[in-house]
Design a protein around this motif. Structure first.
Motif, mmCIF file in Angstrom:
data_model
loop_
_atom_site.group_PDB
_atom_site.id
_atom_site.type_symbol
_atom_site.label_atom_id
_atom_site.label_comp_id
_atom_site.label_asym_id
_atom_site.label_seq_id
_atom_site.Cartn_x
_atom_site.Cartn_y
_atom_site.Cartn_z
ATOM 1 N N GLY A 521 0.787 -1.230 0.000
ATOM 2 C CA GLY A 521 0.000 0.000 0.000
ATOM 3 C C GLY A 521 0.815 1.273 0.000
ATOM 4 N N LEU A 522 2.029 1.230 -0.552
ATOM 5 C CA LEU A 522 2.861 2.442 -0.572
ATOM 6 C C LEU A 522 2.958 2.990 -1.994
ATOM 7 N N THR A 523 3.228 4.267 -2.096
ATOM 8 C CA THR A 523 3.503 4.842 -3.408
ATOM 9 C C THR A 523 4.994 5.131 -3.453
ATOM 10 N N ALA A 524 5.464 5.437 -4.664
ATOM 11 C CA ALA A 524 6.887 5.739 -4.804
ATOM 12 C C ALA A 524 7.265 6.918 -3.911
ATOM 13 N N GLY A 525 6.307 7.819 -3.682
ATOM 14 C CA GLY A 525 6.589 9.000 -2.871
ATOM 15 C C GLY A 525 6.726 8.695 -1.382
ATOM 16 N N ASN A 526 6.201 7.586 -0.960
ATOM 17 C CA ASN A 526 6.216 7.251 0.466
ATOM 18 C C ASN A 526 7.561 6.761 0.961
ATOM 19 N N ILE A 527 8.345 6.251 0.038
ATOM 20 C CA ILE A 527 9.562 5.574 0.489
ATOM 21 C C ILE A 527 10.741 5.972 -0.374
ATOM 22 N N SER A 528 11.830 6.256 0.288
ATOM 23 C CA SER A 528 13.040 6.501 -0.493
ATOM 24 C C SER A 528 14.038 5.430 -0.108
ATOM 25 N N LEU A 529 14.445 4.669 -1.110
ATOM 26 C CA LEU A 529 15.312 3.531 -0.854
ATOM 27 C C LEU A 529 16.314 3.464 -1.986
ATOM 28 N N GLY A 530 17.536 3.764 -1.674
ATOM 29 C CA GLY A 530 18.542 3.891 -2.720
ATOM 30 C C GLY A 530 19.212 2.588 -3.095
ATOM 31 N N VAL A 531 20.032 2.680 -4.146
ATOM 32 C CA VAL A 531 20.754 1.513 -4.653
ATOM 33 C C VAL A 531 21.664 0.934 -3.572
ATOM 34 N N GLY A 532 22.265 1.827 -2.769
ATOM 35 C CA GLY A 532 23.169 1.389 -1.711
ATOM 36 C C GLY A 532 22.469 0.436 -0.750
ATOM 37 N N VAL A 533 21.219 0.777 -0.471
ATOM 38 C CA VAL A 533 20.455 -0.060 0.463
ATOM 39 C C VAL A 533 20.236 -1.444 -0.158
ATOM 40 N N ILE A 534 19.839 -1.447 -1.424
ATOM 41 C CA ILE A 534 19.573 -2.737 -2.083
ATOM 42 C C ILE A 534 20.849 -3.574 -2.105
ATOM 43 N N ARG A 535 21.954 -2.947 -2.402
ATOM 44 C CA ARG A 535 23.232 -3.665 -2.426
ATOM 45 C C ARG A 535 23.500 -4.314 -1.078
ATOM 46 N N ARG A 536 23.238 -3.537 -0.028
ATOM 47 C CA ARG A 536 23.495 -4.086 1.307
ATOM 48 C C ARG A 536 22.570 -5.254 1.609
ATOM 49 N N VAL A 537 21.324 -5.127 1.173
ATOM 50 C CA VAL A 537 20.378 -6.231 1.397
ATOM 51 C C VAL A 537 20.873 -7.472 0.656
ATOM 52 N N ILE A 538 21.313 -7.245 -0.596
ATOM 53 C CA ILE A 538 21.787 -8.387 -1.390
ATOM 54 C C ILE A 538 23.006 -9.032 -0.740
ATOM 55 N N GLY A 539 23.969 -8.192 -0.314
ATOM 56 C CA GLY A 539 25.232 -8.712 0.177
ATOM 57 C C GLY A 539 25.192 -9.236 1.596
ATOM 58 N N GLU A 540 24.417 -8.559 2.454
ATOM 59 C CA GLU A 540 24.511 -8.903 3.865
ATOM 60 C C GLU A 540 23.287 -9.599 4.432
ATOM 61 N N TYR A 541 22.202 -9.537 3.725
ATOM 62 C CA TYR A 541 20.990 -10.161 4.264
ATOM 63 C C TYR A 541 20.511 -11.372 3.469
ATOM 64 N N THR A 542 21.076 -11.548 2.285
ATOM 65 C CA THR A 542 20.649 -12.714 1.509
ATOM 66 C C THR A 542 21.881 -13.412 0.954
ATOM 67 N N ARG A 543 21.708 -14.696 0.729
ATOM 68 C CA ARG A 543 22.749 -15.431 0.023
ATOM 69 C C ARG A 543 22.019 -16.468 -0.781
ATOM 70 N N GLU A 544 21.790 -16.159 -2.034
ATOM 71 C CA GLU A 544 20.952 -17.037 -2.843
ATOM 72 C C GLU A 544 21.282 -16.836 -4.306
ATOM 73 N N ALA A 545 20.882 -17.814 -5.102
ATOM 74 C CA ALA A 545 21.113 -17.738 -6.529
ATOM 75 C C ALA A 545 20.065 -16.842 -7.175
#
Ligand code: ADP
Length: 779
Positions: A521-545
């Motif tokens: 239920g969010l719009t693009a305006g509700n959340i600001s989430l940068g590439v850096g954050v996604i990178r960190r999620v990929i590298g430090e919170y997940t380990r998957e193919a």
């Protein structure tokens, strides 16, 4: 008084005897017995007189009527106890003038009374009337035999006639006595007539009452019966209210939709069975479920195909990032079949002859979503069934209906869910089929997928052939090796591999984040989430193919953001890389599996699993012992042999490694691969284990940024392995810089995205000696 006769008297209780009547009488009272005995001593004649009140034991003259009947005793029996039974015949009426109580009996002085008859028309009419009424009475009561009528008919003497009739009638003592006292036969007839008419009336009323009562009874009984029946019916209707309604509904559906003849007949038969069912039973539920199933199956329903390759390309492109080759191959496949179909003038069955599209790859790389895109691209409905862990053939082919809680198999269920007979049908995890005593699900599946057989696929539960030939089958697997051989030959196999970090980032940016935003239920305006954050999620919170976990984590962030917006009334929440822990907690994978510092006896191998590639740290320790090779960490047989081969290679080169000749006799070598819970097998860890052994035996440190894979022979040759791409991607993810690989695998590095390739050094090798040239930490 002169002219009076004296004879013994027998008082009668509750009865009057008419002249001409022959009857048995019992004399029990002492004085009665005395009277009879006296009569027998004399001329057998005795006067029978009725008591006014039957109850009185010892009647006085006042207790007796004054007119009686002179009778003659015909027979006499002695009864036990002193009583007498006499057969008497009445002869003549008599008037009692005097009662003399003698010692043993009463004696009466009597005056015989003779009938007075004046023949007249009236008398005749009366006589006839009485006879008719009597006849009626006999018919109505049916109490006396019809012969009585005959005996009546032959009597001319109207007086005697009247007496005879009177004796047959069931009259009160008073009425009888009255008739006895009427000397005038005319009067007697009149009285008798009146009595008969009265009796007939009573009878008529009785009869009427009888029939009425009968009717009443009948009506009551009928009502009761009907009411009971209604109760039963209502109970039935009430209990199975739904059933009756369902029967109507089924019939309506049968009319609305066209079914193949055999199906129509079966449905009709089952509806009939359902209707005929009495009371509630589990059986009705079973029948209903079955009818529901037959009715809902899309026997004839199909969607129109529209294969426009350009449009299909757009759909695939729109739904998925990257996967260039995969998309190309899917489009090729569609194009070929469009041609085949056009040639066969659009016969749908041609789909069945096409090879089955098989998508192989680790979880979360988009196999399922690609399949559903294919459905969209060709304008078909999409349905799926997961085959993972199916052991029982019945899961695919259904249970026979004799089995309690039987149901259709997953194939028919999938078809029923989508409502058409030509969907894109995805069979997930076909490599996870297992088989045991429950039958072989793979062979059932073969039947489903075989175009020669699947046009009459008969699910055990459905029990009628269903045409699966126009289904567009797509299957998925994590591991090619798990796919039953017979099926593999029929498939067009397309492999998908792990995503690189960059690809994951793009997929997250373009697909996963927008989707999760929307779902929460969010719009693009509700959340600001940068590439850096996604990178960190990929590298430090997940380990998957794939990207499943990544999507889940992004969803988690979105939910937290949504909560903050609701709770704190914030307009926009920014998620910064630094504050990621506020959203997802502590990172799970900060420490790489690779040992950061070079160590003796520790080498990084690479493994391929169904979940994608992974690195495989390998440790070797040398212990004083007797030359035993100890292997721990859930290693398979192939891996153990491979370790043995490595050791043999080392023994053959002991001189080169400056090892004592008997090194293997005095030491135990322990090889351990951590993460012992995960079973590991395959020959590709051969060079890794050998390297680790050499390192431990020679006490030299191995570079921690080198990862290796390759099979080893006894002589130290290095043979090619599979799954290189996945392995390399995993090694890169874990921070490896140099990859040692069999030379024959060099051609596979083409598949690795260039961006990754450029960051790595590849060392192709053909022998173990070459491997050892590249691993040591240079002092
Ligand atoms: P699989 O069937 O291979 O296990 P899924 O198809 O379930 O994987 O994919 C998991 C999720 O990742 C899905 O939501 C899917 O849409 C998304 N996804 C995977 N690959 C891509 C891609 N290349 N582009 C966009 N989304 C993708």
């Amino acid at each position: 008084m002169k002219g009076l006769e004296k004879i013994p008297m027998l008082p009668l209780r509750g009865m009057v005897v008419f002249p001409s009547m022959i009857i048995h009488l019992d004399a029990g009272r002492a004085r009665s017995v005395g009277a009879v005995e006296q009569a027998m001593l004399l001329d057998r004649r005795i006067l029978l007189v009725a008591q006014k009140n039957a109850e009185i034991e010892e009647p006085t003259p006042g207790d007796l009527f004054s007119v009686g009947t002179i009778a003659e005793v015909r027979q006499l029996f002695k009864l036990p106890g002193g009583a007498l039974r006499v057969l008497v015949e009445g002869t003549c009426r008599a008037q009692v003038r005097q009662v003399n109580a003698l010692e043993k009996y009463d004696e009466v002085e009597i005056l015989p009374l003779h009938d007075q008859v004046t023949p007249s028309l009236e008398m005749e009419a009366l006589t006839r009337g009485v006879v008719h009424r009597f006849e009626e009475w006999v018919k109505a009561t049916r109490k006396i035999p019809a012969e009585a009528l005959v005996s009546v008919a032959i009597i001319d003497d109207s007086g005697r006639l009247a007496d005879l009739i009177a004796s047959h009638l069931n009259l009160t003592v008073e009425d009888r006595q009255k008739l006895l006292e009427l000397i005038d036969v005319g009067d007697r007839m009149r009285k008798l007539y009146a009595i008969l008419v009265h009796e007939l009336e009573v009878l008529a009323i009785e009869h009427k009452l009888g029939t009425e009562v009968h009717k009443q009874m009948e009506k009551l009984q009928r009502d009761y019966y009907l009411r009971e029946k209604i109760k039963v019916i209502q109970k039935e209707l009430g209990d199975q209210d739904g059933r009756q309604a369902a029967v109507e509904e089924y019939k309506k559906k049968l009319e609305e939709k066209k079914y193949p003849e055999a199906v129509q007949k079966t449905i009709e038969k089952e509806i009939h069975r359902l209707e005929g069912m009495s009371g509630y039973s589990a059986e009705t539920a079973v029948i209903r479920t079955y009818i529901d199933c037959l009715i809902e199956l899309p026997w004839n329903e199909a969607t129109e195909d529209s294969i426009d390759i350009k449009k299909a390309a757009q759909v695939l492109e729109h739904d998925h990032y990257g996967l260039k080759k995969v998309k190309e191959r899917i489009l090729d496949y569609l194009a070929v079949h469009k041609l085949v179909m056009e040639k066969s003038s659009g016969k749908e069955d041609e789909w069945g002859k096409a090879p089955i599209l098989c998508l192989v790859g680790p979880p979360g790389v988009g196999k399922t979503s690609l399949a559903s895109s294919v459905a969209r691209a060709v304008g078909r409905k999409f349905t799926r069934a997961s085959l993972g862990g199916i052991r029982d053939e019945a899961e695919i082919r259904g249970h026979r209906r004799t089995y309690v809680a039987a149901m259709a198999g997953r194939i028919m269920e999938g078809i029923r869910r989508c409502g058409v007979k030509n969907p894109v049908f995805l069979l997930d995890e076909i490599d996870k089929l297992s088989h045991d005593y429950q039958g072989d699900p793979a062979s059932a599946l073969l039947e489903v997928l075989d175009p020669a057989q699947n046009c009459t696929f008969t699910d055990h539960y459905v029990d009628l052939p269903f045409d699966l030939s126009s289904v567009f089958w797509i299957v998925t697997a994590n591991d090619m090796a798990g796919i039953p051989r017979a099926l593999r030959d029929r498939m067009e196999i397309i492999t998908l591999s792990s995503y690189t970090e960059q690809e994951k980032l793009e997929i997250a940016k373009r697909y996963l984040l927008p989707r999760q935003r929307k779902e929460n239920g969010l719009t693009a305006g509700n959340i600001s989430l940068g590439v850096g954050v996604i990178r960190r999620v990929i590298g430090e919170y997940t380990r998957e193919a794939g990207v499943r976990e990544l999507e889940r984590k992004l969803g988690e962030i979105c939910r937290k953001v949504a909560r903050r917006i609701v709770e704190d009334g914030a307009e926009r929440v920014s998620v910064a890389a630094k504050s990621l822990e506020d959203f997802l907690g502590r990172p799970k994978f900060i420490h790489s599996k690779a040992e950061k510092e070079p160590q003796v006896g520790v080498v990084t191998g690479m493994a391929w699993t169904e979940l994608g590639g992974d690195i495989l740290p390998t440790e070797v320790t040398i212990l004083k012992g007797k030359g035993t090779l100890i292997l721990t960490g859930q290693l398979g047989d192939v891996m153990k042999e491979s370790a043995q081969a490595g050791l043999s290679y080392i023994r053959s080169r002991s001189k080169r490694f400056k090892l004592p000749k008997d090194f293997y006799e005095k030491n135990d070598i322990h090889i351990h691969l951590p993460e012992g819970a995960v079973p590991k097998d395959g020959p590709s860890a051969g060079i890794t284990m050998a390297t680790a052994m050499v390192s431990a035996l020679t006490n030299r440190k191995v570079r921690s940024d080198v990862a290796m894979t390759g099979e080893i022979t006894l002589r130290g040759r290095v043979l090619p392995i599979g799954g290189l791409k996945e392995k390399v991607l995993a090694a890169h993810r874990e921070g490896m810089r140099t990859i040692i690989l069999p030379k024959d695998n060099m051609r596979d590095i083409e598949e690795i995205p260039k961006a990754i390739r450029d960051q790595l050094e590849f060392v192709p090798v053909t022998s173990m000696d070459e491997v050892l040239d590249h691993v040591w930490v240079t002092p």
